[in-house]
Write a protein that holds these residues in place. Structure first.
Motif, mmCIF file in Angstrom:
data_model
loop_
_atom_site.group_PDB
_atom_site.id
_atom_site.type_symbol
_atom_site.label_atom_id
_atom_site.label_comp_id
_atom_site.label_asym_id
_atom_site.label_seq_id
_atom_site.Cartn_x
_atom_site.Cartn_y
_atom_site.Cartn_z
ATOM 1 N N LEU A 10 0.836 -1.190 0.000
ATOM 2 C CA LEU A 10 0.000 0.000 0.000
ATOM 3 C C LEU A 10 0.874 1.244 0.000
ATOM 4 O O LEU A 10 1.903 1.286 0.687
ATOM 5 N N PRO A 11 0.478 2.241 -0.748
ATOM 6 C CA PRO A 11 1.304 3.464 -0.790
ATOM 7 C C PRO A 11 1.229 4.206 0.539
ATOM 8 O O PRO A 11 0.163 4.308 1.132
ATOM 9 N N ARG A 12 2.389 4.696 0.976
ATOM 10 C CA ARG A 12 2.446 5.479 2.202
ATOM 11 C C ARG A 12 2.972 6.852 1.867
ATOM 12 O O ARG A 12 3.705 7.026 0.885
ATOM 13 N N SER A 13 2.628 7.832 2.641
ATOM 14 C CA SER A 13 3.087 9.195 2.359
ATOM 15 C C SER A 13 4.596 9.256 2.560
ATOM 16 O O SER A 13 5.145 8.677 3.489
ATOM 17 N N VAL A 14 5.256 9.967 1.661
ATOM 18 C CA VAL A 14 6.708 10.082 1.717
ATOM 19 C C VAL A 14 7.112 11.080 2.796
ATOM 20 O O VAL A 14 8.135 10.915 3.462
ATOM 21 N N MET A 15 6.289 12.119 2.975
ATOM 22 C CA MET A 15 6.611 13.159 3.954
ATOM 23 C C MET A 15 6.122 12.744 5.347
ATOM 24 O O MET A 15 5.010 12.271 5.496
ATOM 25 N N ALA A 16 6.978 12.953 6.290
ATOM 26 C CA ALA A 16 6.576 12.667 7.665
ATOM 27 C C ALA A 16 5.724 13.807 8.188
ATOM 28 O O ALA A 16 4.751 13.589 8.913
ATOM 29 N N ASN A 17 6.066 15.065 7.774
ATOM 30 C CA ASN A 17 5.298 16.229 8.200
ATOM 31 C C ASN A 17 4.620 16.806 6.958
ATOM 32 O O ASN A 17 5.287 17.306 6.053
ATOM 33 N N ALA A 18 3.305 16.787 6.913
ATOM 34 C CA ALA A 18 2.567 17.187 5.715
ATOM 35 C C ALA A 18 2.285 18.680 5.656
ATOM 36 O O ALA A 18 1.684 19.137 4.702
ATOM 37 N N LEU A 20 3.220 21.581 4.439
ATOM 38 C CA LEU A 20 4.175 22.034 3.420
ATOM 39 C C LEU A 20 4.463 23.521 3.538
ATOM 40 O O LEU A 20 5.618 23.953 3.400
ATOM 41 N N ALA A 21 3.463 24.325 3.786
ATOM 42 C CA ALA A 21 3.662 25.776 3.883
ATOM 43 C C ALA A 21 4.621 26.114 5.020
ATOM 44 O O ALA A 21 5.502 26.959 4.863
ATOM 45 N N ARG A 22 4.469 25.437 6.163
ATOM 46 C CA ARG A 22 5.363 25.701 7.298
ATOM 47 C C ARG A 22 6.785 25.256 6.988
ATOM 48 O O ARG A 22 7.760 25.921 7.338
ATOM 49 N N LEU A 23 6.917 24.141 6.258
ATOM 50 C CA LEU A 23 8.251 23.661 5.896
ATOM 51 C C LEU A 23 8.959 24.634 4.954
ATOM 52 O O LEU A 23 10.140 24.949 5.127
ATOM 53 N N LEU A 24 8.223 25.112 3.916
ATOM 54 C CA LEU A 24 8.853 26.008 2.945
ATOM 55 C C LEU A 24 9.237 27.349 3.565
ATOM 56 O O LEU A 24 10.233 27.954 3.171
ATOM 57 N N ASN A 25 8.461 27.801 4.504
ATOM 58 C CA ASN A 25 8.765 29.080 5.141
ATOM 59 C C ASN A 25 9.725 28.963 6.320
ATOM 60 O O ASN A 25 10.066 29.970 6.940
ATOM 61 N N SER A 26 10.190 27.776 6.582
ATOM 62 C CA SER A 26 11.114 27.607 7.715
ATOM 63 C C SER A 26 12.449 28.270 7.396
ATOM 64 O O SER A 26 12.841 28.417 6.241
ATOM 65 N N SER A 27 13.150 28.659 8.433
ATOM 66 C CA SER A 27 14.419 29.380 8.253
ATOM 67 C C SER A 27 15.485 28.496 7.606
ATOM 68 O O SER A 27 16.346 28.984 6.870
ATOM 69 N N GLU A 28 15.469 27.202 7.844
ATOM 70 C CA GLU A 28 16.472 26.306 7.246
ATOM 71 C C GLU A 28 16.352 26.292 5.712
ATOM 72 O O GLU A 28 17.345 26.374 4.996
ATOM 73 N N ILE A 29 15.130 26.179 5.226
ATOM 74 C CA ILE A 29 14.930 26.120 3.764
ATOM 75 C C ILE A 29 15.133 27.491 3.146
ATOM 76 O O ILE A 29 15.763 27.633 2.090
ATOM 77 N N GLN A 30 14.639 28.538 3.798
ATOM 78 C CA GLN A 30 14.772 29.879 3.257
ATOM 79 C C GLN A 30 16.230 30.317 3.171
ATOM 80 O O GLN A 30 16.623 31.035 2.254
ATOM 81 N N SER A 31 17.059 29.870 4.098
ATOM 82 C CA SER A 31 18.480 30.233 4.068
ATOM 83 C C SER A 31 19.209 29.515 2.935
ATOM 84 O O SER A 31 20.211 29.998 2.421
ATOM 85 N N ALA A 32 18.724 28.351 2.509
ATOM 86 C CA ALA A 32 19.373 27.596 1.444
ATOM 87 C C ALA A 32 18.957 28.084 0.056
ATOM 88 O O ALA A 32 19.631 27.804 -0.946
ATOM 89 N N LEU A 33 17.835 28.835 -0.047
ATOM 90 C CA LEU A 33 17.361 29.297 -1.353
ATOM 91 C C LEU A 33 18.186 30.468 -1.867
ATOM 92 O O LEU A 33 18.797 31.201 -1.098
ATOM 93 N N ASN A 34 18.187 30.642 -3.175
ATOM 94 C CA ASN A 34 18.839 31.806 -3.778
ATOM 95 C C ASN A 34 18.026 33.051 -3.445
ATOM 96 O O ASN A 34 16.807 32.988 -3.335
ATOM 97 N N PRO A 35 18.702 34.190 -3.311
ATOM 98 C CA PRO A 35 17.946 35.418 -3.022
ATOM 99 C C PRO A 35 17.081 35.818 -4.223
ATOM 100 O O PRO A 35 17.359 35.458 -5.368
ATOM 101 N N LYS A 36 16.023 36.581 -3.960
ATOM 102 C CA LYS A 36 15.117 37.027 -5.005
ATOM 103 C C LYS A 36 15.847 37.956 -5.968
ATOM 104 O O LYS A 36 16.583 38.851 -5.542
ATOM 105 N N LYS A 37 15.662 37.711 -7.253
ATOM 106 C CA LYS A 37 16.336 38.521 -8.259
ATOM 107 C C LYS A 37 15.553 39.805 -8.498
ATOM 108 O O LYS A 37 14.341 39.785 -8.663
ATOM 109 N N ALA A 38 16.277 40.911 -8.532
ATOM 110 C CA ALA A 38 15.640 42.208 -8.747
ATOM 111 C C ALA A 38 15.794 42.630 -10.201
ATOM 112 O O ALA A 38 16.696 42.180 -10.912
#
Length: 121
Positions: A10-18, A20-38
């Motif tokens: 049976l298929p199981r969810s790959v993500m342990a924490n579903a 997604l919005a909180r994960l993307l806005n977390s400081s760990e992920i935001q620090s790894a992203l490229n800065p916004k291009k102006a």
């Protein structure tokens, strides 16, 4: 595993924490992203120079003079045509009037003569 199907899981969810919005806005992920291009500029929509006179003038500055000359030529041609038609119509009207007068005079001369129908000589 299913008992009736061999090898089926049976298929199981790959993500342990579903959350997604909180994960993307977390400081760990935001620090790894490229800065916004102006300075992103919007690409202008291409327009057809055959329909858009401004675009045509930008590509071929002489087209403005050409267009103006075409309009002037068309107006001159229309004026000449009007003049010719007016001349033809007045000449035709004069001929028609002359023909009508001549016909009227001929009829008057026929009636005024001493013609007596059925008279014996």
């Amino acid at each position: 595993e299913a008992e009736l199907k061999s090898g089926f899981v049976l298929p199981r969810s790959v993500m342990a924490n579903a959350d997604l919005a909180r994960l993307l806005n977390s400081s760990e992920i935001q620090s790894a992203l490229n800065p916004k291009k102006a300075g992103q500029r919007k690409v202008p929509r291409k327009s057809n120079p055959l329909r858009n006179r401004g675009q045509m003038a930008r590509l071929n500055p002489y087209s403005v003079h050409q267009r103006r000359q075409e309009i002037l030529d068309a107006e001159a041609k229309a004026a000449g045509r009007t003049r010719v038609l007016h001349k033809k119509r007045t000449e035709s009207a004069e001929k028609s009037k002359a023909r009508r007068v001549a016909s009227h005079n001929f009829f008057k001369s026929m009636v005024s003569d001493d013609w007596t129908f059925g008279a014996s000589a």
